[in-house]
Scaffold this motif. Structure first.
Motif, short mmCIF file in Angstrom:
data_model
loop_
_atom_site.label_atom_id
_atom_site.label_comp_id
_atom_site.label_asym_id
_atom_site.label_seq_id
_atom_site.Cartn_x
_atom_site.Cartn_y
_atom_site.Cartn_z
N HIS A 208 -8.35 -4.49 8.24
CA HIS A 208 -9.36 -4.07 9.22
C HIS A 208 -9.29 -2.56 9.41
CE1 HIS A 208 -12.10 -4.41 12.59
NE2 HIS A 208 -11.22 -3.83 13.40
N GLU A 209 -8.09 -2.04 9.55
CA GLU A 209 -7.93 -0.59 9.72
C GLU A 209 -8.24 0.15 8.42
OE1 GLU A 209 -3.96 -0.05 11.11
OE2 GLU A 209 -4.28 -1.21 12.93
N LYS A 210 -7.81 -0.41 7.31
CA LYS A 210 -7.98 0.23 6.00
C LYS A 210 -9.46 0.34 5.62
CE LYS A 210 -5.87 1.68 2.17
NZ LYS A 210 -4.87 2.77 2.15
N SER A 211 -10.25 -0.62 6.08
CA SER A 211 -11.66 -0.67 5.69
C SER A 211 -12.59 0.04 6.66
CB SER A 211 -12.10 -2.14 5.57
OG SER A 211 -12.05 -2.78 6.84
N GLY A 212 -12.04 0.72 7.65
CA GLY A 212 -12.89 1.35 8.64
C GLY A 212 -13.42 0.35 9.66
N ALA A 213 -12.57 -0.59 10.06
CA ALA A 213 -12.88 -1.58 11.10
C ALA A 213 -14.01 -2.51 10.68
CB ALA A 213 -13.20 -0.90 12.43
N ARG A 214 -13.96 -3.03 9.45
CA ARG A 214 -15.01 -3.92 8.96
C ARG A 214 -14.59 -5.38 8.82
NH1 ARG A 214 -16.58 -3.21 3.94
NH2 ARG A 214 -14.96 -1.75 3.26
N ALA A 215 -13.33 -5.70 9.12
CA ALA A 215 -12.86 -7.07 8.92
C ALA A 215 -13.19 -7.99 10.09
CB ALA A 215 -11.35 -7.09 8.67
N TRP A 216 -13.34 -7.44 11.28
CA TRP A 216 -13.65 -8.23 12.46
C TRP A 216 -15.01 -7.81 13.02
CZ3 TRP A 216 -10.59 -12.23 13.10
CH2 TRP A 216 -9.24 -12.15 12.76
N ASP B 136 0.87 -1.19 0.00
CA ASP B 136 0.00 0.00 0.00
C ASP B 136 0.90 1.23 0.00
OD1 ASP B 136 -2.05 1.82 0.18
OD2 ASP B 136 -2.52 1.40 2.28
N GLY B 137 1.24 1.71 -1.19
CA GLY B 137 2.21 2.80 -1.28
C GLY B 137 3.56 2.34 -0.79
N ASP B 138 4.08 3.03 0.22
CA ASP B 138 5.37 2.66 0.80
C ASP B 138 5.26 1.60 1.89
OD1 ASP B 138 6.71 4.47 -0.83
OD2 ASP B 138 6.47 6.12 0.60
N THR B 139 4.06 1.20 2.20
CA THR B 139 3.84 0.23 3.27
C THR B 139 3.79 -1.18 2.70
OG1 THR B 139 2.56 1.84 4.54
CG2 THR B 139 2.29 -0.48 5.13
N HIS B 140 4.63 -2.06 3.24
CA HIS B 140 4.64 -3.47 2.87
C HIS B 140 4.23 -4.29 4.09
CE1 HIS B 140 7.11 -3.41 -1.03
NE2 HIS B 140 6.81 -2.16 -0.73
N VAL B 141 3.25 -5.16 3.92
CA VAL B 141 2.77 -6.01 5.01
C VAL B 141 2.85 -7.45 4.55
CG1 VAL B 141 0.93 -6.38 6.68
CG2 VAL B 141 1.10 -4.16 5.52
N TRP B 142 3.43 -8.31 5.35
CA TRP B 142 3.52 -9.72 5.01
C TRP B 142 2.93 -10.54 6.15
CZ3 TRP B 142 7.36 -6.43 6.24
CH2 TRP B 142 8.14 -6.72 7.35
N ASP B 143 2.61 -11.78 5.88
CA ASP B 143 1.92 -12.71 6.77
C ASP B 143 0.41 -12.43 6.69
OD1 ASP B 143 2.25 -14.73 9.26
OD2 ASP B 143 0.58 -13.37 9.58
N SER B 144 -0.35 -13.48 6.44
CA SER B 144 -1.79 -13.34 6.21
C SER B 144 -2.52 -12.64 7.34
CB SER B 144 -2.42 -14.73 5.99
OG SER B 144 -1.94 -15.33 4.83
N LEU B 145 -2.23 -13.01 8.58
CA LEU B 145 -2.95 -12.43 9.70
C LEU B 145 -2.61 -10.95 9.86
CD1 LEU B 145 -5.09 -13.34 11.66
CD2 LEU B 145 -3.29 -14.00 13.27
N ALA B 146 -1.35 -10.59 9.66
CA ALA B 146 -0.96 -9.19 9.72
C ALA B 146 -1.65 -8.38 8.62
CB ALA B 146 0.56 -9.06 9.60
N ILE B 147 -1.75 -8.96 7.44
CA ILE B 147 -2.46 -8.28 6.34
C ILE B 147 -3.92 -8.06 6.71
CG2 ILE B 147 -3.22 -8.49 3.95
CD1 ILE B 147 -0.62 -10.05 3.41
N MET B 148 -4.54 -9.05 7.31
CA MET B 148 -5.94 -8.90 7.70
C MET B 148 -6.13 -7.79 8.73
SD MET B 148 -7.31 -12.80 7.88
CE MET B 148 -7.59 -13.72 6.37
N GLU B 149 -5.21 -7.69 9.66
CA GLU B 149 -5.30 -6.60 10.64
C GLU B 149 -5.14 -5.24 9.95
OE1 GLU B 149 -6.34 -6.77 13.54
OE2 GLU B 149 -6.00 -8.82 14.22
#
Length: 222
Positions: A89-97, A73-86
């Motif tokens: 969750h923030e990116k979507s306005g807290a809709r993943a959990w 996401d731009g300069d942000t790199h996230v790896w590991d499935s669970l970390a991506i989901m978290e």
């Protein structure tokens, strides 16, 4: 902010990029991919073929861990499935959990258990999204894994069935975490309780999962 300005910012922000492995094989890639679909977050898909000489050098462009999936996401790199989901969750306005704190803690607990456990199931029933292989026996440890997952699903459906057809009523990251397990159970013909069987049917009817399976079939036909 004026509506026109909001519209401009939405459509001109950098698109998310999800780096995945083979759809037929990569259970960890499926998890954030299907969550992105359910959250209606637009993303660009970069597919890297696993177990090839090119994979090791290609994945390093996106993930220092050398593994898929990876989210950019731009300069942000996230790896590991669970970390991506978290992150989603923030990116979507807290809709993943789930919105309720107790339900959210429950969903995160069963997702973390999926993330760290069930090694016998993974080893003996690897995900093969586009195949049906009903005669692959599980050792006792694998059968114990199946029983534990069945127990988790029964408990969720007992508590939250009135809220909707997914583990916590509405679709959540917990459903994304268990989507590859549903495919394993379907591929190898797991014997499950009525409640767990109904949940498998629900997941297999999901349009997003159907899109993933179609992609897996396309891979095998090349």
């Amino acid at each position: 902010m004026h509506d026109t300005a909001r519209h401009f910012l939405f459509w001109n922000r950098p698109m998310l990029t999800l780096v995945i492995g083979d759809k037929h094989l990569s259970s960890w890639s499926l998890r954030p991919w299907i969550l992105l679909r359910h959250l209606d977050l637009p993303f660009r898909e970069v597919a890297l073929q696993l177990d090839t000489p090119q994979f090791a050098s290609a994945i390093r462009q996106y993930s220092a861990s050398g593994r898929v999936p990876a989210l950019i996401d731009g300069d942000t790199h996230v790896w590991d499935s669970l970390a991506i989901m978290e992150y989603l969750h923030e990116k979507s306005g807290a809709r993943a959990w789930p919105a309720d704190p107790a339900q959210r803690a429950h969903a995160r607990s069963i997702s973390a258990e999926m993330h760290s456990d069930f090694s016998a199931l993974r080893e003996h029933w690897p995900m093969q999204a586009a195949s049906i292989l009903p005669n692959v026996a599980l050792p006792p440890a694998g059968l114990k894994d199946v029983a534990r997952i069945d127990e988790l699903w029964q408990d969720c459906r007992r508590r939250y069935a009135a809220r909707g057809p997914w583990l916590f009523g509405d679709y959540s990251a917990a459903d994304a975490m268990y989507a590859p397990v549903v495919l394993r159970f379907h591929t190898y013909g797991a014997t499950l309780s009525d409640a767990a069987t109904a949940y498998v049917t629900q997941v297999l009817g999901d349009a997003a999962l159907g899109e993933w399976i179609a992609g897996a079939r396309d891979e095998l036909s090349r």
